[in-house]
Design an enzyme around this catalytic site. Sequence first.
Site, PDB file in Angstrom:
ATOM      1  N   GLU A   1     -11.355  -9.066   3.658  1.00 52.73           N
ATOM      2  CA  GLU A   1     -10.045  -8.748   4.221  1.00 52.73           C
ATOM      3  C   GLU A   1     -10.252  -8.577   5.715  1.00 52.73           C
ATOM      4  O   GLU A   1     -11.026  -7.707   6.147  1.00 52.73           O
ATOM      5  CB  GLU A   1      -9.475  -7.477   3.595  1.00 52.73           C
TER       6      GLU A   1
ATOM      7  N   ASP B   1      -0.092   4.513  -0.063  1.00 54.17           N
ATOM      8  CA  ASP B   1      -0.800   5.747   0.317  1.00 54.17           C
ATOM      9  C   ASP B   1       0.109   6.793   0.964  1.00 54.17           C
ATOM     10  O   ASP B   1      -0.032   7.988   0.723  1.00 54.17           O
ATOM     11  CB  ASP B   1      -1.891   5.452   1.365  1.00 54.17           C
ATOM     12  N   HIS B   2       1.011   6.322   1.846  1.00 58.18           N
ATOM     13  CA  HIS B   2       1.729   7.305   2.656  1.00 58.18           C
ATOM     14  C   HIS B   2       2.889   7.973   1.927  1.00 58.18           C
ATOM     15  O   HIS B   2       3.454   8.945   2.431  1.00 58.18           O
ATOM     16  CB  HIS B   2       2.108   6.706   4.009  1.00 58.18           C
TER      17      HIS B   2
ATOM     18  N   GLY C   1       0.964  -1.141   4.497  1.00 54.20           N
ATOM     19  CA  GLY C   1       1.300   0.184   3.998  1.00 54.20           C
ATOM     20  C   GLY C   1       2.252   0.954   4.882  1.00 54.20           C
ATOM     21  O   GLY C   1       3.432   1.123   4.568  1.00 54.20           O
TER      22      GLY C   1
ATOM     23  N   HIS D   1      -5.623   3.702  -1.464  1.00 50.08           N
ATOM     24  CA  HIS D   1      -6.919   4.106  -0.906  1.00 50.08           C
ATOM     25  C   HIS D   1      -7.230   5.522  -1.381  1.00 50.08           C
ATOM     26  O   HIS D   1      -6.554   6.464  -0.982  1.00 50.08           O
ATOM     27  CB  HIS D   1      -6.818   4.038   0.630  1.00 50.08           C
TER      28      HIS D   1
ATOM     29  N   HIS E   1      -3.720  -4.343   8.081  1.00 51.56           N
ATOM     30  CA  HIS E   1      -3.834  -3.164   8.945  1.00 51.56           C
ATOM     31  C   HIS E   1      -2.915  -3.274  10.158  1.00 51.56           C
ATOM     32  O   HIS E   1      -2.987  -4.225  10.918  1.00 51.56           O
ATOM     33  CB  HIS E   1      -5.244  -2.878   9.431  1.00 51.56           C
TER      34      HIS E   1
ATOM     35  N   ARG F   1      -6.965  13.011   1.230  1.00 47.92           N
ATOM     36  CA  ARG F   1      -5.856  13.486   2.068  1.00 47.92           C
ATOM     37  C   ARG F   1      -4.507  12.942   1.598  1.00 47.92           C
ATOM     38  O   ARG F   1      -3.482  13.502   1.907  1.00 47.92           O
ATOM     39  CB  ARG F   1      -6.086  13.162   3.540  1.00 47.92           C
ATOM     40  N   HIS F   2      -4.511  11.825   0.867  1.00 48.58           N
ATOM     41  CA  HIS F   2      -3.220  11.347   0.343  1.00 48.58           C
ATOM     42  C   HIS F   2      -3.296  11.057  -1.164  1.00 48.58           C
ATOM     43  O   HIS F   2      -2.913  11.885  -1.977  1.00 48.58           O
ATOM     44  CB  HIS F   2      -2.608  10.217   1.177  1.00 48.58           C
TER      45      HIS F   2
ATOM     46  N   THR G   1      -6.729   6.790  10.560  1.00 46.76           N
ATOM     47  CA  THR G   1      -6.643   5.741   9.549  1.00 46.76           C
ATOM     48  C   THR G   1      -7.951   4.965   9.613  1.00 46.76           C
ATOM     49  O   THR G   1      -8.815   5.278  10.428  1.00 46.76           O
ATOM     50  CB  THR G   1      -5.414   4.833   9.794  1.00 46.76           C
ATOM     51  N   THR G   2      -8.110   3.963   8.721  1.00 47.28           N
ATOM     52  CA  THR G   2      -9.358   3.204   8.710  1.00 47.28           C
ATOM     53  C   THR G   2      -9.540   2.535  10.072  1.00 47.28           C
ATOM     54  O   THR G   2      -8.763   1.669  10.453  1.00 47.28           O
ATOM     55  CB  THR G   2      -9.303   2.123   7.604  1.00 47.28           C
TER      56      THR G   2
ATOM     57  N   GLU H   1      -8.786   0.574  -2.455  1.00 50.62           N
ATOM     58  CA  GLU H   1      -9.598   0.668  -1.238  1.00 50.62           C
ATOM     59  C   GLU H   1     -10.447   1.918  -1.349  1.00 50.62           C
ATOM     60  O   GLU H   1      -9.941   2.979  -1.721  1.00 50.62           O
ATOM     61  CB  GLU H   1      -8.700   0.791   0.001  1.00 50.62           C
TER      62      GLU H   1
ATOM     63  N   ARG I   1      -9.345   8.276  -0.749  1.00 50.58           N
ATOM     64  CA  ARG I   1     -10.296   8.695   0.281  1.00 50.58           C
ATOM     65  C   ARG I   1     -11.187   9.807  -0.230  1.00 50.58           C
ATOM     66  O   ARG I   1     -10.799  10.606  -1.078  1.00 50.58           O
ATOM     67  CB  ARG I   1      -9.540   9.197   1.516  1.00 50.58           C
TER      68      ARG I   1
ATOM     69  N   ASN J   1       0.858  -1.195   0.000  1.00 50.51           N
ATOM     70  CA  ASN J   1       0.000   0.000   0.000  1.00 50.51           C
ATOM     71  C   ASN J   1       0.894   1.245   0.000  1.00 50.51           C
ATOM     72  O   ASN J   1       1.703   1.431   0.912  1.00 50.51           O
ATOM     73  CB  ASN J   1      -0.905  -0.050   1.244  1.00 50.51           C
TER      74      ASN J   1
HETATM   75  N1  PXP Z   1      -5.964  -2.922   4.470  1.00 47.69           N
HETATM   76  C1  PXP Z   1      -6.922  -1.975   4.495  1.00 47.69           C
HETATM   77  C2  PXP Z   1      -8.299  -2.351   4.074  1.00 47.69           C
HETATM   78  C3  PXP Z   1      -6.638  -0.649   4.857  1.00 47.69           C
HETATM   79  O1  PXP Z   1      -7.625   0.292   4.882  1.00 47.69           O
HETATM   80  C4  PXP Z   1      -5.310  -0.309   5.188  1.00 47.69           C
HETATM   81  C5  PXP Z   1      -4.977   1.110   5.542  1.00 47.69           C
HETATM   82  O2  PXP Z   1      -5.180   1.933   4.435  1.00 47.69           O
HETATM   83  C6  PXP Z   1      -4.336  -1.317   5.138  1.00 47.69           C
HETATM   84  C7  PXP Z   1      -4.695  -2.620   4.796  1.00 47.69           C
HETATM   85  C8  PXP Z   1      -2.899  -1.045   5.432  1.00 47.69           C
HETATM   86  O3  PXP Z   1      -2.736  -0.667   6.758  1.00 47.69           O
HETATM   87  P1  PXP Z   1      -1.329  -0.166   7.257  1.00 47.69           P
HETATM   88  O4  PXP Z   1      -1.045   1.129   6.571  1.00 47.69           O
HETATM   89  O5  PXP Z   1      -1.530  -0.006   8.732  1.00 47.69           O
HETATM   90  O6  PXP Z   1      -0.332  -1.222   6.895  1.00 47.69           O
END
Ligand code: PXP
Length: 241
Positions: free
Chosen positions: A150, A8-9, A217, A42, A193, A48-49, A99-100, A69, A44, A6
């Site tokens: 998931e 995103d960051h 991520g 993701h 997550h 935001r990202h 976060t989610t 996502e 959103r 992931n």
């Molecule tokens: N899976 C889902 C469905 C998520 O929403 C996220 C966070 O965006 C992740 C996995 C990854 O989580 P993390 O960034 O904590 O590894």
Amino acid sequence: MRLGANIDHVATLRQARRTFEPSPLFAALLAQQAGAHQITLHLREDRRHIQDEDLELIKRAVHVPINLEMAPTQEMKEIALRVKPNRITLVPERREEITTEGGLDVVRMEGYLKEYIKGFKEANIEVSLFIEAQEEQVYASKRVEADAVELHTGRYANLFNAHLIEEARKEIERLRSVGLKARSLGLKVYAGHGLTYKNTPLLVKELKDVVEELNVGHSIISNALLWGIEKAVEEFLKLLR
Ligand code: PXP
């Protein structure tokens, strides 16, 4: 187990300055080159990202599957049906969250999700639901005709990080039994997550026969940053000579 990286960051860091670096597209290509089986991102509602353009560029450039996502909104549905990721993962979203937080309440949203998911089936996009490890959520996921679930590993991660290893093991048992239930109903089982380089090995050891894929991520991007700092400083120093 497969890895969905992931990215995103990378976008979080870019958005801190609203500039062009670091590029989520480059990050996705490098993750792919390193062997990631999938790129997860993701989009959103609050942007935001990841931005809409990131999704489109990454979808065009990357050849491993794309897992988008998103919250189950009409806006996201239109975007996903246009860009056509290989999979969508429906997640709950609240604007003020960091976060989610928590899984999608499929039981409560059953009627809505059943309708919502239909369009994706027709478009050949796999549908995964991000849920808490609870049997009633798995049964509801099956009823709304999702392809996969998931399982939220945030609780496990928090327990492990707090050195509550016995409780963390109990949480693994819960993930295992709910994962097996999902598989027995014909659902694919993924997880993610809060997973880090420290808390992932135990989870993999105990769940590798149940969970096909992890989506990770924050920890990957955090470590990428630290592992790269020396080189980045050395390269800048060269400019000053
Ligand atoms: N899976 C889902 C469905 C998520 O929403 C996220 C966070 O965006 C992740 C996995 C990854 O989580 P993390 O960034 O904590 O590894």
